[in-house]
Design an enzyme around this catalytic site. Structure first.
Site, PDB file in Angstrom:
ATOM      1  N   HIS A 290       0.356   2.227  13.163  1.00  7.17           N
ATOM      2  CA  HIS A 290       0.727   1.648  11.869  1.00  7.17           C
ATOM      3  C   HIS A 290      -0.461   1.139  11.066  1.00  7.17           C
ATOM      4  CE1 HIS A 290       5.169   1.591  12.000  1.00  7.17           C
ATOM      5  NE2 HIS A 290       5.036   1.435  13.297  1.00  7.17           N
TER       6      HIS A 290
ATOM      7  N   LYS B 160       5.388  -8.677  -0.832  1.00  8.14           N
ATOM      8  CA  LYS B 160       4.958  -8.109   0.434  1.00  8.14           C
ATOM      9  C   LYS B 160       4.056  -9.107   1.134  1.00  8.14           C
ATOM     10  CE  LYS B 160       3.402  -4.557  -1.759  1.00  8.14           C
ATOM     11  NZ  LYS B 160       3.539  -3.231  -1.197  1.00  8.14           N
ATOM     12  N   ARG B 161       3.743  -8.821   2.374  1.00  5.95           N
ATOM     13  CA  ARG B 161       2.832  -9.685   3.126  1.00  5.95           C
ATOM     14  C   ARG B 161       1.533  -9.867   2.344  1.00  5.95           C
ATOM     15  NH1 ARG B 161      -0.865  -7.986   7.068  1.00  5.95           N
ATOM     16  NH2 ARG B 161       0.033  -5.892   6.927  1.00  5.95           N
TER      17      ARG B 161
ATOM     18  N   LYS C  67      -3.757  -5.285   0.011  1.00  2.00           N
ATOM     19  CA  LYS C  67      -2.560  -5.031  -0.806  1.00  2.00           C
ATOM     20  C   LYS C  67      -2.790  -5.410  -2.265  1.00  2.00           C
ATOM     21  CE  LYS C  67       0.555  -5.536   3.154  1.00  2.00           C
ATOM     22  NZ  LYS C  67       1.180  -4.202   3.196  1.00  2.00           N
TER      23      LYS C  67
ATOM     24  N   THR D 114       7.194   0.387   3.032  1.00  2.00           N
ATOM     25  CA  THR D 114       8.628   0.675   2.888  1.00  2.00           C
ATOM     26  C   THR D 114       9.227  -0.115   1.730  1.00  2.00           C
ATOM     27  OG1 THR D 114       9.084  -0.985   4.595  1.00  2.00           O
ATOM     28  CG2 THR D 114       9.053   1.328   5.292  1.00  2.00           C
TER      29      THR D 114
ATOM     30  N   LYS E  17      12.320   0.727  -1.040  1.00  2.00           N
ATOM     31  CA  LYS E  17      13.444  -0.166  -1.357  1.00  2.00           C
ATOM     32  C   LYS E  17      13.556  -0.387  -2.863  1.00  2.00           C
ATOM     33  CE  LYS E  17      12.646  -2.202   3.111  1.00  2.00           C
ATOM     34  NZ  LYS E  17      11.765  -3.136   3.834  1.00  2.00           N
TER      35      LYS E  17
END
Length: 826
Positions: free
Chosen positions: A373, A564-565, A570, A672, A676
């Site tokens: 991952h 998100k985290r 990111k 993911t 969504k």
């Protein structure tokens, strides 16, 4: 005789209470559970009691199906899939179960008869926060799909006493509050103490001769911990299949030491109990300190060892020869956390069942498969030799032996290539000696997969290039997916109803059916209905924000969201810099401003991750400036959504207009959250990273907003020597933002607070924010322009949903089943 017949009739009527799926049957069951299980009536019951009465009524209807499913698996000796994961972010389960059993409408009607609202009772359920982000939520989606596809499967993990922390924002800072999700109990889980497993730690290894005089290693003088299983049902969608999520809780072998107790040392008397039970106390302890590292290692081995013991117990109920384990069991490792499964299975086969090494390793490899991952070398888990020697001495010996035999094969195939041998070794010898757990997974499994096509290609080209060249057939791709039952049917009932009214409900179990929506986007009445659904969802979220943030937002503005985290790659800072640029635009030239937006960010930072926590503080300080400036308040608002979690995500995705998927190309394995948003009709602005690449292929170029450097361009820029100031000097906006930092504009009462961000972005910029900034701003201007035509935007929204079929976890799991596990699906 009459009394006996009456008793039989009463017994049948009570059985019907547990089985009847009608609204009337659920009403009777609710009242019976409230009175006879909870000892409450309509006068004394709290809202929590009424939630439990409903939950128990639904659980009653699951149990019979659960037992019948497991009996069928046993009687037919079916091959089973065992999914090992440190995280299962299952969230709330009541709504999921209602839809899976097909009693959502009946439950609502039953409660209305009794004077209650289903939505209010559902809010009484606590999120089971047994995960930190995408990894755990993916595992939960996969379990849902396995049950729906009728795959005999079990999830294995840890029953943490405290899940992922609850996030509070105080003065802009993240504050971590313990997540006591079990404080009031969990109505869905069943303790199974009869299947308790003893797990060993520490000790030493000695050679003992068996009855044939052969010296065999024995792990002795260990400290033991009990692993007690708790089972939660995983219900397939309207197919009467119920699989199992088994989570292990640590218990001491002794409650307390009587000798210490009798001498008055009460703390020492319970020390061993506390020390043992720490293992399942908290999700991801801070591993910056040596004790945290040791606890994390023990957690990983604890659930892995208990799960393998459970698998072997179950295997022996119908089978005899462990060398054929792979014919009845497929173990999937969700990232490197369960890597010790390779060494543990070898220990059991070789040490406990005296199977010769080669046969044991062949059985191990055929049984285990590994999902990677991450693309970041620094994120690949390693454990120091010293720690493993102390905590798991026999496993270290086994890993050494696996490594020696493997490197002999490498040496034979690549003569004199010392660099390759060092890279492929399970033992890293630069600096402190340590075991590379990803390498152990690769060597000890028959399949290695990435989670998007780009990710899998990069694994083969970069991270695991040597392994791929040696055994290319082992590597494959399984692009992640999400379950439409949770993320559309349950999360967005308004849109689900509109879709079902238009194309039927087959899409719930076959997401490709959504393609039929394409023809409806040409119909004005349908587009208007779609727009009404989106607006209603936005109003719901606006109401939540007003209640929880105290900020009134305009549901007619564009809802532009990144949740998100929190992590530097990111690039939440890139989004925040764009927000600042819009603020500056309004201040300098209001007429140049085009589209009102409500910007939203949410996500948790790991407690020990300084920069991620500072970014949260920065976002909140920027929000404080923007939201209190009356000259911009009718145009932009910035909201940090506190304590991002599954139940909150179910409010956010249906209400979003624009999804921010803006990680540096080549860093996100898949993502993911992007899926969504897509399945709920949000458009995406993003880089060609992770699954964004495949999303862009499914959509027309006008239905997704792609910007920024591609992965080869990122690599090339870094190779040539990247200097962020080269890009700052070409961007008037970046220059101005840099000056705001140096002037402490966003920290006027906390001078120098954000200097680490200033240094990180404008002088180091590991994730190329400055390099992508102008491309991002230009694409955002295009987004604002496109949003002016609301009708055309709605058509794009419909297209996004219509073309999201590929991103169902049902498709992903079907590929795993066929190409890795060798099990049939529905």
């Amino acid at each position: 005789m009459a009394r006996l017949n009456k008793g039989v009739k009463e017994q049948h009527s009570w059985l019907n209470i547990y089985k009847d799926m009608s609204a009337h049957g659920l009403e009777l069951s609710f009242k019976a559970n409230r009175e006879y299980v909870l000892a409450k009536d309509q006068y004394t019951a709290t809202s929590r009691d009424n939630f439990l009465a409903l939950a128990l009524s639904i659980r009653d209807r699951i149990v019979e199906r659960w037992i019948e499913t497991q009996q069928y698996y046993h009687k037919n000796n079916l091959k089973r899939v065992y999914y090992f994961s440190m995280e299962f972010l299952i969230g709330r389960l009541l709504g999921t179960y209602l839809y899976s059993l097909g009693v959502d409408k009946e439950s609502k009607a039953a409660l209305e008869t009794l004077g209650y609202k289903l939505e209010e009772l559902r809010e009484q359920e606590v999120d089971a926060g047994l995960g930190n982000g995408g990894l755990g939520r993916l595992a939960a989606c996969f379990l849902d799909s396995m049950a729906t596809l009728e795959i005999p499967a079990h999830g294995y993990g840890i029953r943490y006493d405290y899940g992922i922390f609850q996030q509070k924002i105080q003065n802009g800072h993240q504050v971590e509050i313990p997540d006591e999700w079990l404080r009031n109990g969990c109505p869905w889980e069943f303790p199974r103490p009869e299947y308790t497993v003893k797990v060993k730690f520490y000790g030493r290894v000695e050679n003992q001769k068996d009855d044939k005089g052969v010296a065999r290693p024995r792990w002795v003088d260990t400290q033991d911990v009990l692993a007690v299983p708790y089972d939660t049902p995983v219900v397939g969608h309207k197919n009467d299949i119920v699989n199992t999520l088994r989570l292990w809780s640590a218990r001491s072998t002794e409650e307390f030491d009587f000798d210490y107790f009798n001498h008055g040392d009460y703390e020492q008397a319970v020390y061993q109990k506390i020390f043992s039970e720490n293992i399942s106390k908290v999700l991801y302890p801070n591993d910056k300190q040596s004790f945290g590292k040791e606890l994390r290692l023990k957690q990983e081995y604890f659930f892995t060892a208990a799960s393998i013991a459970d698998i072997i117990r179950r295997y022996f109920s119908e089978n005899k020869d462990l060398r054929k384990l792979d014919e009845r069991a497929a173990i999937q490792l969700n990232d490197t956390h369960p890597a010790l499964a390779v060494a543990e299975l070898m220990r059991i086969l070789v040490d406990e069942y005296n199977i010769d090494w080669d046969a044991a390793f062949e059985a191990t490899k055929k049984t285990i498969a590994y999902t990677n991952h991450t693309l970041m070398p620094e994120a690949l888990e390693c454990w120091s030799i010293e720690l493993l020697q102390r905590v798991l001495p026999r496993h270290l010996q086994i890993i050494y032996e696996i490594n020696a035999r493997f490197l002999n094969n490498v040496q034979r195939q690549y003569m004199n290539d010392q660099g390759r041998i060092e890279r492929m070794s399970l033992v890293a010898e630069d600096g402190e000696k340590r075991i590379r757990m990803a390498n152990l997974c690769i060597v000890g499994s028959h399949s290695v997969n990435g989670v998007s096509r780009l990710h899998s290609d990069l694994l083969k080209e970069k991270l695991f290039k040597d392994f791929y060249e040696m055994d290319p057939k082992k590597f494959n791709n399984k692009t992640n997916g999400i379950t439409p039952r949770r993320w559309l049917l349950k999360a967005n009932p308004r849109l689900s109803d509109l879709i079902t009214e238009s194309i039927g409900d087959d899409w719930v179990v076959n997401l490709d059916e959504l393609k039929k929506l394409e023809k409806f986007k040409e119909k004005k009445t349908f587009r208007d209905q779609w727009a009404e659904v989106k607006l209603a969802n936005k109003k719901d979220l606006a109401e939540y924000i007003l209640k929880n943030n105290g900020v009134k937002v305009d549901p007619y503005s564009m809802f532009d969201v990144q949740v998100k985290r929190m992590h530097e790659y990111k690039r939440q800072l890139l989004f925040t810099f764009y927000i600042i640029s819009e603020y500056l635009k309004i201040k300098h030239n209001p007429k140049a401003f085009v589209q009102p937006r409500t910007f939203m960010l949410g996500g948790k930072a790991a407690p020990g991750y300084f920069m991620a926590k500072l970014i949260i503080k920065f976002i909140n300080n920027v929000a404080c400036v923007i939201n209190n400036d009356k000259s911009v308040s009718d145009k932009i608002k910035l909201i940090f959504l506190e304590n991002y979690r599954v139940s909150l995500a179910e409010k956010i995705f249906p209400a979003s207009d624009l999804s921010e998927q803006i990680s540096t190309a080549g860093t996100e394995a898949s993502g993911t959250g992007n899926m969504k948003f897509m399945i709920n009709g949000a458009l995406t602005i993003g880089t060609l990273d992770g699954a964004n690449v495949e999303m862009a292929e499914e959509l027309s170029k006008d239905d997704i907003f792609i910007f920024g450097l591609k992965t080869p361009e990122v690599d090339d820029l870094k190779r040539r020597g990247y200097n962020p100031q080269d890009f700052v000097n070409q961007s008037q906006t970046l220059k101005e933002i840099q000056k705001l930092f140096t002037d402490n504009f966003f920290s006027q009462y906390e001078l120098g607070l954000f200097d680490p961000i200033l240094q990180s972005i404008f002088y180091n910029d590991n994730y190329l924010l400055c390099a992508d900034f102008e491309s991002y701003i230009k694409m955002q201007d295009n987004v604002s322009k496109q949003y002016q035509d609301k009708d055309a935007w709605i058509a794009k929204s419909i297209s996004n949903v219509a073309r999201s079929g590929k991103f169902s976890s049902d498709r992903t799991i079907s590929e795993y089943a066929k190409e890795i596990w060798g099990v049939p699906t529905r």
